[in-house]
Design a protein around this motif. Sequence first.
Motif, PDB file in Angstrom:
ATOM      1  N   LEU A  53       0.695  -1.263   0.105  1.00 38.96           N
ATOM      2  CA  LEU A  53       0.144   0.070  -0.019  1.00 38.96           C
ATOM      3  C   LEU A  53       0.809   1.215   0.091  1.00 38.96           C
ATOM      4  CD1 LEU A  53      -2.856  -0.946   2.576  1.00 38.96           C
ATOM      5  CD2 LEU A  53      -2.963  -0.628  -0.016  1.00 38.96           C
ATOM      6  N   ILE A  54       2.106   1.307   1.008  1.00 41.64           N
ATOM      7  CA  ILE A  54       2.713   2.182   0.821  1.00 41.64           C
ATOM      8  C   ILE A  54       3.487   2.338  -0.747  1.00 41.64           C
ATOM      9  CG2 ILE A  54       4.957   3.338   1.596  1.00 41.64           C
ATOM     10  CD1 ILE A  54       4.292   1.771   4.308  1.00 41.64           C
ATOM     11  N   LEU A  55       3.911   1.619  -1.285  1.00 43.10           N
ATOM     12  CA  LEU A  55       4.623   1.309  -2.859  1.00 43.10           C
ATOM     13  C   LEU A  55       3.818   2.006  -3.870  1.00 43.10           C
ATOM     14  CD1 LEU A  55       6.542  -1.857  -2.398  1.00 43.10           C
ATOM     15  CD2 LEU A  55       7.584   0.484  -2.479  1.00 43.10           C
ATOM     16  N   ILE A  56       2.333   1.685  -3.721  1.00 45.19           N
ATOM     17  CA  ILE A  56       1.485   2.215  -4.885  1.00 45.19           C
ATOM     18  C   ILE A  56       1.500   3.650  -5.149  1.00 45.19           C
ATOM     19  CG2 ILE A  56      -0.708   2.130  -5.405  1.00 45.19           C
ATOM     20  CD1 ILE A  56      -1.297  -0.365  -4.329  1.00 45.19           C
ATOM     21  N   PRO A  57       1.385   4.398  -4.013  1.00 42.77           N
ATOM     22  CA  PRO A  57       1.604   5.826  -4.261  1.00 42.77           C
ATOM     23  C   PRO A  57       2.873   6.278  -4.603  1.00 42.77           C
ATOM     24  CG  PRO A  57       1.212   5.623  -1.883  1.00 42.77           C
ATOM     25  CD  PRO A  57       0.789   4.292  -2.545  1.00 42.77           C
ATOM     26  N   ILE A  58       3.864   5.651  -4.202  1.00 42.81           N
ATOM     27  CA  ILE A  58       5.295   6.088  -4.446  1.00 42.81           C
ATOM     28  C   ILE A  58       5.439   5.704  -6.087  1.00 42.81           C
ATOM     29  CG2 ILE A  58       7.714   5.350  -4.354  1.00 42.81           C
ATOM     30  CD1 ILE A  58       7.146   4.764  -1.158  1.00 42.81           C
ATOM     31  N   SER A  59       5.159   4.215  -6.466  1.00 45.95           N
ATOM     32  CA  SER A  59       5.159   4.158  -7.928  1.00 45.95           C
ATOM     33  C   SER A  59       4.211   5.138  -8.937  1.00 45.95           C
ATOM     34  CB  SER A  59       4.749   2.716  -8.103  1.00 45.95           C
ATOM     35  OG  SER A  59       3.429   2.574  -7.907  1.00 45.95           O
ATOM     36  N   ASN A  72      -1.464  -2.823  -8.195  1.00 45.03           N
ATOM     37  CA  ASN A  72      -2.824  -2.647  -8.042  1.00 45.03           C
ATOM     38  C   ASN A  72      -3.388  -3.797  -8.517  1.00 45.03           C
ATOM     39  OD1 ASN A  72      -3.520   0.235  -7.660  1.00 45.03           O
ATOM     40  ND2 ASN A  72      -2.419   0.441  -9.460  1.00 45.03           N
ATOM     41  N   LYS A  73      -2.922  -4.697  -9.280  1.00 41.22           N
ATOM     42  CA  LYS A  73      -3.636  -6.054  -9.420  1.00 41.22           C
ATOM     43  C   LYS A  73      -3.390  -7.019  -8.397  1.00 41.22           C
ATOM     44  CE  LYS A  73      -5.317  -5.385 -13.435  1.00 41.22           C
ATOM     45  NZ  LYS A  73      -6.728  -5.217 -13.969  1.00 41.22           N
ATOM     46  N   THR A  74      -2.191  -6.795  -7.804  1.00 43.50           N
ATOM     47  CA  THR A  74      -2.027  -7.581  -6.546  1.00 43.50           C
ATOM     48  C   THR A  74      -2.930  -7.323  -5.277  1.00 43.50           C
ATOM     49  OG1 THR A  74       0.526  -7.564  -7.076  1.00 43.50           O
ATOM     50  CG2 THR A  74      -0.417  -8.381  -4.854  1.00 43.50           C
ATOM     51  N   ILE A  75      -3.337  -6.151  -5.218  1.00 40.73           N
ATOM     52  CA  ILE A  75      -4.193  -5.795  -4.222  1.00 40.73           C
ATOM     53  C   ILE A  75      -5.706  -6.151  -4.578  1.00 40.73           C
ATOM     54  CG2 ILE A  75      -5.391  -3.822  -3.198  1.00 40.73           C
ATOM     55  CD1 ILE A  75      -2.906  -4.292  -1.890  1.00 40.73           C
TER      56      ILE A  75
END
Length: 284
Positions: A53-59, A72-75
């Motif tokens: 969840l932290i890596l999504i906005p960073i990416s 996103n697909k993983t989540i």
Amino acid sequence: MNEILNMIINTIKNMDVWAILDILVVSYVFFKGYMLIKETRAEQLLKGIGLILILIPISMLLKLNMLNFILNKTITIGVLSIIIIFQPEIRRALEHIGRSTFEDLHVIQDDVELENVITEIVTAVAAMAEERTGALIAIEQSTGLGEVIQNGTTLDAKVSSALLENIFVVNTPLHDGATIIKNDRIVASGCVLPLTNNNSINKKLGTRHRAAIGLSENSDALIIVVSEETGNISLAVNGRLTRNYDKDKLKSILLKIMRNRRDKRVKSYKEKVKIWMINLKSKK
């Protein structure tokens, strides 16, 4: 980034008493949820999900499109996976929330009778510890142990130290398993308990201790263990195992826990009945 900071600042400026109360309630719910999964495999999985969840906005900020797509697909797929993986913890949480004083109020309310029952249990445990006879005794509380009782041998006998000692005599049919006590009755013996999945516990602890912790993770039962190797007495409560009890210390802690729980259940039951009666009168 500036938009996020401005949004946070505006939110703080517009906060009122109810918003603060809302935050406190949500924080408390998250805290209780964390305590339920603390030191279980779910804690490690939750940390992994938090990292995603932290890596999504960073990416997104760094325009790492491929990584963002994968995360996103993983989540999305992970929601179903979480339910499957966390099934034991979810069940435990729902059981914890769903415990009701209306389910079973047939508890020992007389202090003298309660002390007599505990004295019989502790006397047997102390004698078995001295002889280094392995034992596993679960005292049912508000969470029913019907599933565990069904896989054992039904007894339905009055609690006595002599009977408990005889049950755990080595090489007898019922010694290799747990004995379940409900109020002043030994309801079943030779029961199989669920083993804990907690890998952080002491590797020296045997199957009895792991079974005691496992049942205490899934119920509010009090589980007493006597080590066959050392004769040490342990007590498992709410997923935690404390060791090296003597007869007096064990009796004291059992009385304290059972009296407190009984008083809370009786008080809650009376309050619910009172509210129910008031509502009934108001309808009339």
